[in-house]
Scaffold this motif. Structure first.
Motif, mmCIF file in Angstrom:
data_model
loop_
_atom_site.group_PDB
_atom_site.id
_atom_site.type_symbol
_atom_site.label_atom_id
_atom_site.label_comp_id
_atom_site.label_asym_id
_atom_site.label_seq_id
_atom_site.Cartn_x
_atom_site.Cartn_y
_atom_site.Cartn_z
ATOM 1 N N ASP A 31 -27.140 1.388 -26.232
ATOM 2 C CA ASP A 31 -25.750 1.010 -26.450
ATOM 3 C C ASP A 31 -25.680 -0.278 -27.254
ATOM 4 O O ASP A 31 -26.574 -1.133 -27.166
ATOM 5 N N LEU A 32 -24.598 -0.432 -27.999
ATOM 6 C CA LEU A 32 -24.349 -1.651 -28.739
ATOM 7 C C LEU A 32 -23.047 -2.282 -28.273
ATOM 8 O O LEU A 32 -22.102 -1.579 -27.912
ATOM 9 N N ALA A 33 -23.017 -3.612 -28.299
ATOM 10 C CA ALA A 33 -21.792 -4.354 -28.005
ATOM 11 C C ALA A 33 -21.654 -5.464 -29.031
ATOM 12 O O ALA A 33 -22.625 -6.180 -29.311
ATOM 13 N N LEU A 34 -20.464 -5.576 -29.608
ATOM 14 C CA LEU A 34 -20.161 -6.628 -30.570
ATOM 15 C C LEU A 34 -19.447 -7.755 -29.843
ATOM 16 O O LEU A 34 -18.407 -7.544 -29.226
ATOM 17 N N LYS A 35 -20.019 -8.941 -29.905
ATOM 18 C CA LYS A 35 -19.425 -10.081 -29.207
ATOM 19 C C LYS A 35 -18.325 -10.719 -30.054
ATOM 20 O O LYS A 35 -18.201 -10.462 -31.250
ATOM 21 N N ASN A 36 -17.530 -11.556 -29.405
ATOM 22 C CA ASN A 36 -16.415 -12.196 -30.093
ATOM 23 C C ASN A 36 -16.875 -13.127 -31.206
ATOM 24 O O ASN A 36 -16.108 -13.427 -32.132
ATOM 25 N N ASP A 37 -18.111 -13.619 -31.132
ATOM 26 C CA ASP A 37 -18.612 -14.499 -32.183
ATOM 27 C C ASP A 37 -19.243 -13.723 -33.338
ATOM 28 O O ASP A 37 -19.821 -14.306 -34.248
ATOM 29 N N GLY A 38 -19.156 -12.367 -33.281
ATOM 30 C CA GLY A 38 -19.677 -11.561 -34.370
ATOM 31 C C GLY A 38 -21.138 -11.193 -34.256
ATOM 32 O O GLY A 38 -21.693 -10.562 -35.153
ATOM 33 N N THR A 39 -21.784 -11.559 -33.166
ATOM 34 C CA THR A 39 -23.174 -11.166 -32.962
ATOM 35 C C THR A 39 -23.238 -9.864 -32.168
ATOM 36 O O THR A 39 -22.237 -9.410 -31.610
ATOM 37 N N ILE A 40 -24.417 -9.254 -32.122
ATOM 38 C CA ILE A 40 -24.583 -7.938 -31.523
ATOM 39 C C ILE A 40 -25.561 -7.995 -30.363
ATOM 40 O O ILE A 40 -26.587 -8.678 -30.427
ATOM 41 N N VAL A 41 -25.244 -7.274 -29.300
ATOM 42 C CA VAL A 41 -26.112 -7.133 -28.139
ATOM 43 C C VAL A 41 -26.489 -5.662 -28.009
ATOM 44 O O VAL A 41 -25.642 -4.775 -28.204
ATOM 45 N N ALA A 42 -27.753 -5.369 -27.703
ATOM 46 C CA ALA A 42 -28.209 -3.996 -27.499
ATOM 47 C C ALA A 42 -28.767 -3.856 -26.090
ATOM 48 O O ALA A 42 -29.422 -4.758 -25.580
ATOM 49 N N GLN A 43 -28.488 -2.721 -25.458
ATOM 50 C CA GLN A 43 -28.974 -2.473 -24.104
ATOM 51 C C GLN A 43 -29.461 -1.036 -23.973
ATOM 52 O O GLN A 43 -28.972 -0.136 -24.647
ATOM 53 N N GLY A 44 -30.430 -0.833 -23.049
ATOM 54 C CA GLY A 44 -30.890 0.507 -22.716
ATOM 55 C C GLY A 44 -32.024 0.965 -23.597
ATOM 56 O O GLY A 44 -32.534 0.225 -24.432
#
Length: 602
Positions: free
Chosen positions: A302-315
């Motif tokens: 999964d991907l999540a876009l943070k409010n500061d424009g960076t990306i987090v990946a999980q799983g």
């Protein structure tokens, strides 16, 4: 700095099969967090949209550039170099440009080109067997995505027309569309290609809907008041080859939701407070993510876009490095490839790895491990990594007898390493070979082997040694003639061992090959000259020319021989199993084949 780069030496095919088995049935690394991506100097976000599908991730940058990482299956990550004005991306291989046209990439056999004269597009999605574009007037255009597999029937023109007959749509996702009046329509076609009327009474209440999401047989809809409706399709016991709706009741307690993303076997919901929850058929839980602006549920990560424009990946198990999100990597001085992983060394003495996470090969992916500085050389071998420290010690991790990284140093002042699955030798400063570990196959080193200046080995199965007089000695497994060094070979300045074929670079800039030639890997391209470096992969080869260009030949099953157009200023090369790397003069790295380097250039 001494030259520590050695081409990746492959183990026997049996070992490769074992790796595939383990990748399927064993987990990979556990990632606490992905690397942090920096923001631009102006403080504006780096990324504005994300999309996850399978082992591949896509992200849209603020300036309209699309970046990709993870597995490059069927060219998913071969983003057109001239695509710099995208305004949205789909989960496969499409981007909508700011002029309303569509850019497409990937294998043309699976993903035919966009219909001619398609304009006014605001969004694009993919159903099972077709692609669908939403136009600014609320209508859609649909075209076949690929030839149907043998167990299905080809999508008919009538079914395509049924999709294209929709109107007054504001958004589309997979098999469903959202209309201006807040209702949902569907054009679902199951894998037996039987149209299903899913806007019937069997569906949950789908009114006042403001967002929709569909992937596979899982669907989600977001109501205006912030609640979620979710359902999946299951076989209908009362009708042959038909489906029925099964409501997912676990989402009934969801409130204050502002975005949804349906995955193949799980889905995500973004709450108004910036947190994210995930659900399956029968469970609902928090993901632990906070300060999130957008979400994308994938089948493997999964991907999540943070409010500061960076990306987090999980799983996922990070088999193809998909948990590494786009960042910036420059000032690289050395590159090295293993079977399905890579390691690079930067000017500041730190390292970065990506690719297959088996045996903790890439658990350092995107990070600078605490205390790991002052690295002076790197070596990727089979399922292992080694690094040289400035105190002449060697550290190793992955699938090796020394255990997981970090390990105690091996106290030898070595020039370079070579070996494989159960074999590890080193060439010391006196040009003598030192045994660090060995197996019976490759133990019998020829007598009076001294003054060695270069060595290369295929996973310990066989080894090439170049002496200072320009002659080559070989020993070990010889099933394809890989140790039958040509009798007239002389004037050699470098050697490289492939799986069952070998290469030698001569002092006149020409290359000689011998051994297995089933896919042309031992046939040197006609006219190849002025070569300064060679690297033999499993079934393909790379040659670096004096003008900084790269030539590739042999197997191209995964695009490993598709040297990027206009690639120049290359100073080092490394051929892996199904991948190729090139280090450029400016310290950046270029990759092709079954690997992708995420937007290293920022």
């Amino acid at each position: 700095m001494p030259q520590f780069i050695r081409n990746s030496k492959k183990t026997k095919l049996f070992i490769a099969c074992v790796l595939i088995f383990l990748m399927v049935f064993a987990g990979g690394c556990t990632f606490q967090s992905p690397p942090v991506n920096d923001s631009s100097n102006s403080g504006s976000p780096r990324f504005t949209a994300i999309s996850s599908v399978g082992s591949t991730g896509l992200a849209l940058r603020t300036g309209g550039k699309v970046v990709c990482w993870g597995r490059n299956y069927e060219g998913f990550c071969d983003i057109p170099s001239n695509l710099t004005d995208a305004i949205s991306i789909s989960s496969m291989n499409f981007a909508v440009k700011n002029d309303g046209t569509v850019a497409a990439w990937g294998s043309p056999s699976l993903y035919p080109m966009v219909p001619p004269n398609l304009t006014g597009v605001v969004a694009i999605t993919r159903s099972q067997f077709c692609n669908i574009a939403l136009k600014d007037d609320g209508t859609v255009v649909a075209w076949k995505a690929f030839e149907a597999p043998e167990f299905t029937r080809q999508m008919s023109d009538a079914q395509l027309a049924r999709i294209a007959n929709q109107s007054d749509l504001t958004s589309i996702s997979g098999n469903i569309g959202l209309k201006k009046d807040g209702t949902v329509v569907s054009w679902y076609v199951n894998y037996q290609n039987i149209s299903e009327d899913l806007q019937s009474s069997s569906l949950p209440d789908l009114s006042n809907i403001i967002a929709i999401s569909n992937q596979g047989d899982h669907f989600a809809a977001l109501r205006k008041e912030g609640t979620v409706v979710a359902w999946k399709l299951i076989p209908d016991p009362g009708r042959e080859n038909a489906l029925m709706v099964d409501t997912i009741h676990v989402v009934e307690n969801l409130t204050d939701i502002r975005a949804i993303s349906a995955g193949v076997d799980h889905s995500l919901a973004l709450k108004r407070d910036g947190t994210v929850v995930t659900w399956t058929d029968d469970s609902l839980r928090s993901t632990g993510l906070t300060d999130i602006a957008a979400i994308s549920a994938g089948s493997e990560f999964d991907l999540a876009l943070k409010n500061d424009g960076t990306i987090v990946a999980q799983g996922g198990n990070n088999k193809f490095g998909q948990l590494f999100t786009p960042g910036k990597l420059s000032n690289v001085t050395s590159i090295s490839s293993g079977i399905d992983h890579n390691i690079v060394l930067r000017e500041n003495g730190t390292i970065v790895t990506w690719g297959n996470g088996l045996d903790s090969l890439c658990c350092l992916y995107g990070h600078e491990p605490e205390g790991i500085r002052n690295v002076t050389g790197i070596y990727a071998e089979d399922f292992r990594n080694f690094i040289f420290m400035n105190n002449a010690s060697i550290y190793g991790w992955g699938n090796l007898e020394y255990g997981p990284f970090p390990v105690k140093p091996i106290p030898h002042p070595h020039l370079s390493l070579f070996g494989g699955q159960n074999t590890l030798y080193a060439l010391n400063k006196n040009r003598n070979i030192v045994f660090l570990s060995c197996n019976l196959t490759n133990f019998d080193i020829p007598q009076r082997l001294d003054n060695v200046i270069d060595i290369s080995s295929d996973g310990g199965a066989y080894t090439l040694a170049l002496k200072s007089d320009g002659n080559v000695t070989a020993w070990g497994y010889n099933g394809s003639g890989q140790t039958d060094v040509p009798g007239n070979l002389s004037g050699v300045v470098a050697v490289s061992a492939g799986l069952r074929h070998a290469l030698a670079l001569k002092n006149d800039g020409t290359v000689v090959g011998w051994g297995d030639n089933t896919v042309g890997q031992a046939d040197i391209p006609q006219g190849l000259s002025d070569v300064t470096a060679i690297s033999a992969g499993e079934f393909h080869n790379l040659a670096l020319k004096r003008d900084g260009t790269v030539v590739a030949w042999g197997s191209n099953k995964n695009g490993e021989c598709n040297v990027p157009e206009n690639l120049h200023d290359v100073v080092a090369i490394s051929a892996g199993t199904h991948q190729s790397l090139a280090l450029k003069k400016d310290g950046t790295v270029v990759a092709w084949g079954q690997t992708v380097i995420p937007d290293w250039n920022g």
